[in-house]
Design an enzyme around this catalytic site. Structure first.
Site, PDB file in Angstrom:
ATOM      1  N   HIS A 121       1.321   1.571  -5.760  1.00 10.63           N
ATOM      2  CA  HIS A 121      -0.037   1.009  -5.817  1.00 10.63           C
ATOM      3  C   HIS A 121      -1.017   2.089  -6.281  1.00 10.63           C
ATOM      4  CE1 HIS A 121      -3.881  -0.712  -4.794  1.00 10.63           C
ATOM      5  NE2 HIS A 121      -4.077   0.141  -3.822  1.00 10.63           N
TER       6      HIS A 121
ATOM      7  N   HIS B 151       0.815  -1.217   0.000  1.00  9.73           N
ATOM      8  CA  HIS B 151       0.000   0.000   0.000  1.00  9.73           C
ATOM      9  C   HIS B 151       0.846   1.263   0.000  1.00  9.73           C
ATOM     10  CE1 HIS B 151      -3.372  -2.740   1.226  1.00  9.73           C
ATOM     11  NE2 HIS B 151      -3.974  -1.953   0.334  1.00  9.73           N
TER      12      HIS B 151
ATOM     13  N   ASP C 265      -8.724  -0.755  -8.254  1.00  8.80           N
ATOM     14  CA  ASP C 265      -8.006  -1.123  -7.027  1.00  8.80           C
ATOM     15  C   ASP C 265      -7.442  -2.549  -7.111  1.00  8.80           C
ATOM     16  OD1 ASP C 265      -8.880  -0.877  -3.448  1.00  8.80           O
ATOM     17  OD2 ASP C 265      -6.973  -0.717  -4.516  1.00  8.80           O
TER      18      ASP C 265
ATOM     19  N   HIS D  22      -6.624   7.365  -2.829  1.00  7.10           N
ATOM     20  CA  HIS D  22      -7.509   6.438  -2.115  1.00  7.10           C
ATOM     21  C   HIS D  22      -6.868   5.660  -0.972  1.00  7.10           C
ATOM     22  CE1 HIS D  22      -5.718   3.152  -4.418  1.00  7.10           C
ATOM     23  NE2 HIS D  22      -6.324   2.319  -3.594  1.00  7.10           N
ATOM     24  N   ASP D  23      -5.540   5.535  -0.913  1.00  4.49           N
ATOM     25  CA  ASP D  23      -4.875   4.813   0.172  1.00  4.49           C
ATOM     26  C   ASP D  23      -3.849   5.690   0.885  1.00  4.49           C
ATOM     27  OD1 ASP D  23      -4.973   1.428  -1.199  1.00  4.49           O
ATOM     28  OD2 ASP D  23      -6.051   2.295   0.500  1.00  4.49           O
TER      29      ASP D  23
HETATM   30  C1  LIG Z   1      -4.645 -10.098  -4.588  1.00  2.00           C
HETATM   31  C2  LIG Z   1      -5.428  -9.604  -3.417  1.00  2.00           C
HETATM   32  N1  LIG Z   1      -5.811 -10.473  -2.481  1.00  2.00           N
HETATM   33  C3  LIG Z   1      -6.555 -10.072  -1.418  1.00  2.00           C
HETATM   34  C4  LIG Z   1      -7.003 -11.015  -0.464  1.00  2.00           C
HETATM   35  C5  LIG Z   1      -7.834 -10.633   0.575  1.00  2.00           C
HETATM   36  C6  LIG Z   1      -8.230  -9.291   0.695  1.00  2.00           C
HETATM   37  C7  LIG Z   1      -9.211  -8.852   1.760  1.00  2.00           C
HETATM   38  O1  LIG Z   1      -9.191  -7.752   2.186  1.00  2.00           O
HETATM   39  N2  LIG Z   1     -10.182  -9.771   2.092  1.00  2.00           N
HETATM   40  C8  LIG Z   1     -11.339  -9.488   2.960  1.00  2.00           C
HETATM   41  C9  LIG Z   1     -12.034 -10.802   3.256  1.00  2.00           C
HETATM   42  C10 LIG Z   1     -13.324 -10.550   4.052  1.00  2.00           C
HETATM   43  C11 LIG Z   1     -14.286  -9.675   3.238  1.00  2.00           C
HETATM   44  C12 LIG Z   1     -13.597  -8.336   2.949  1.00  2.00           C
HETATM   45  C13 LIG Z   1     -13.287  -7.643   4.279  1.00  2.00           C
HETATM   46  C14 LIG Z   1     -12.303  -8.529   5.082  1.00  2.00           C
HETATM   47  C15 LIG Z   1     -13.000  -9.864   5.382  1.00  2.00           C
HETATM   48  C16 LIG Z   1     -10.994  -8.806   4.280  1.00  2.00           C
HETATM   49  C17 LIG Z   1     -12.307  -8.573   2.153  1.00  2.00           C
HETATM   50  C18 LIG Z   1      -7.735  -8.312  -0.203  1.00  2.00           C
HETATM   51  C19 LIG Z   1      -6.912  -8.701  -1.258  1.00  2.00           C
HETATM   52  N3  LIG Z   1      -6.444  -7.786  -2.215  1.00  2.00           N
HETATM   53  C20 LIG Z   1      -6.544  -6.432  -2.364  1.00  2.00           C
HETATM   54  C21 LIG Z   1      -7.123  -5.434  -1.460  1.00  2.00           C
HETATM   55  C22 LIG Z   1      -8.201  -4.664  -1.891  1.00  2.00           C
HETATM   56  C23 LIG Z   1      -8.725  -3.677  -1.050  1.00  2.00           C
HETATM   57  C24 LIG Z   1      -8.174  -3.440   0.202  1.00  2.00           C
HETATM   58  C25 LIG Z   1      -7.088  -4.193   0.631  1.00  2.00           C
HETATM   59  C26 LIG Z   1      -6.554  -5.178  -0.206  1.00  2.00           C
HETATM   60 CL1  LIG Z   1      -5.184  -6.071   0.301  1.00  2.00          CL
HETATM   61  N4  LIG Z   1      -5.950  -6.088  -3.510  1.00  2.00           N
HETATM   62  N5  LIG Z   1      -5.456  -7.177  -4.093  1.00  2.00           N
HETATM   63  C27 LIG Z   1      -5.751  -8.233  -3.284  1.00  2.00           C
HETATM   64 MG   LIG Z   2      -7.575   0.883   0.667  1.00  6.07          MG
END
Ligand SMILES: Cc1nc2ccc(C(=O)N[C@]34C[C@H]5C[C@H](C[C@H](C5)C3)C4)cc2n2c(-c3ccccc3Cl)nnc12
Ligand SMILES: [Mg+2]
Length: 344
Positions: free
Chosen positions: A85, A81, A235, A123-124
């Site tokens: 990104h 982050h 994102d 956004h981050d």
């Molecule tokens: C590749 C990849 N994998 C990722 C695997 C998992 C999660 C994740 O936050 N899972 C969840 C799983 C449940 C339901 C909701 C809320 C919480 C409980 C947490 C989501 C994000 C992932 N992610 C992001 C990303 C996008 C936006 C914010 C932060 C991140 Cl890190 N961008 N790329 C990826």
């Molecule tokens: Mg974010």
């Protein structure tokens, strides 16, 4: 802060067209993280210029340059982050606007397009590499400020963006009318808060409905839903690139997750499995994330805009590769060293 020299270096030279940075720069295939860091700020100005926003909103180049430099300095340096990104997310938002001709076709207003680009950059802002639930569990200052409303980190990113916009000589939007500026701030708030994946999951069924019945540009709710969908698509866009690039980015994310898991254990708390380097089986977790969250995003975008079929095909190809990796690594073998060995 930002020095006069830095700003001058950015505004003195003529902004080249996006294709100057790479011949594939305007293609969904292009992996923006390959652009050398010093080129990212000029590339932002080039994308904003190429979208016709400088002319349309009479943006001040100098304050836009200062704003861009302040935003990139507003990011910390966790594995994932960070500014790179934010830059890659902004690049994908640019691709959507450019390749789907969303403003030209009257799908989005030019103000919504501007809000999407600026929100992508911001956004981050000031992300610490930890999640909303970690803010609450660790009783962080941000949790004390925002936990009653939820989306703790996203509210902080928005506050940071507002703070930079209100810094003298950074408000490149000074030539917008009062109602345009008010509408822009409402849009930026909505878009940045929409980057909380929990929010995305709440509107997912409505998004599917819009894809089903067709987009109605006369319906304000459809505009709101679409900009949230496009922001989430931007994102997560690293997962729509070639396999090696997408896998490399997943590695950065799990490095961040596992560091949080280590902190939670040190605090005596039990981390989520996806944050626990002893328990996580990454191929399985990635298949789950792709199926439940990421693939539906690009499926809906491709349903609404057939020109966006490429990122949808690409993320499905990446899912096949994760599935292959899962079979190769089956449940973590006891003798295996660490969860991150799948990235070797
Ligand atoms: C590749 C990849 N994998 C990722 C695997 C998992 C999660 C994740 O936050 N899972 C969840 C799983 C449940 C339901 C909701 C809320 C919480 C409980 C947490 C989501 C994000 C992932 N992610 C992001 C990303 C996008 C936006 C914010 C932060 C991140 Cl890190 N961008 N790329 C990826
Ligand atoms: Mg974010």
């Amino acid at each position: 802060l930002v020095t006069k020299e830095e700003v001058d270096r950015l505004v003195q030279v003529d902004v080249p067209p996006p294709s100057h940075f790479h011949r594939d720069f305007n293609s969904f295939r292009y992996f923006p993280r390959q652009l050398p860091d010093p080129c990212t700020s000029p590339a932002i100005l080039s994308m904003v210029e190429s979208l016709g926003m400088i002319t349309k909103f009479r943006l001040s180049r100098e304050s836009l340059a200062r704003f861009t430099l302040m935003v990139r300095k507003g990011y910390r340096d966790p594995p994932y982050h960070n500014w790179l990104h934010a830059f890659s997310v902004t690049h994908f938002a640019f691709l959507l606007l450019q390749n789907l001709q969303l403003v030209e076709r009257g799908v989005l207003t030019s103000l919504e397009a501007l809000a999407l680009i600026v929100s992508s950059m911001c956004h981050d802002l000031d992300h610490r590499g930890t999640t909303n639930s970690f803010q609450v569990a660790s009783n962080s200052v941000l949790a004390s400020l925002y936990s009653s409303e939820g989306s703790v980190m996203e509210r902080h990113h928005l506050a940071q963006a507002m703070c930079i916009l209100n810094t003298d000589d950074c408000n490149f939007l000074e030539n917008l009318s009062r109602e345009e500026y008010t509408k822009f701030l409402d849009l930026m708030r909505e878009i940045i808060l929409a980057t909380d994946l929990a929010h995305h999951l709440r509107i997912l069924s409505e998004l599917r409905q819009v894809a089903e019945e067709g987009y109605d540009s006369a319906n304000p709710r459809h505009h709101d839903l679409l900009i949230c969908l496009l922001m989430t698509a931007a994102d997560l866009s690293d997962q729509t690139k070639d396999w090696h690039s997408s896998k490399h980015v997943a590695e950065l994310i799990y490095k961040e997750f596992f560091t949080q898991g280590d902190l939670e254990k040190a605090m005596g708390n039990m981390p989520l499995e996806m944050m626990d380097r002893e328990k996580a089986f990454i191929p399985e977790l990635q298949l789950q994330f792709l199926d439940d969250v990421a693939i539906p995003v690009y499926e809906i975008v491709a349903k609404l805009f057939p020109e966006a079929d490429e990122p949808y095909s690409s993320i499905k190809a990446n899912r096949r590769n994760w599935s292959r990796l899962r079979d190769v690594y089956k449940r973590r073998k006891p003798e295996s060293t660490s969860s991150l060995e799948v990235f070797e």
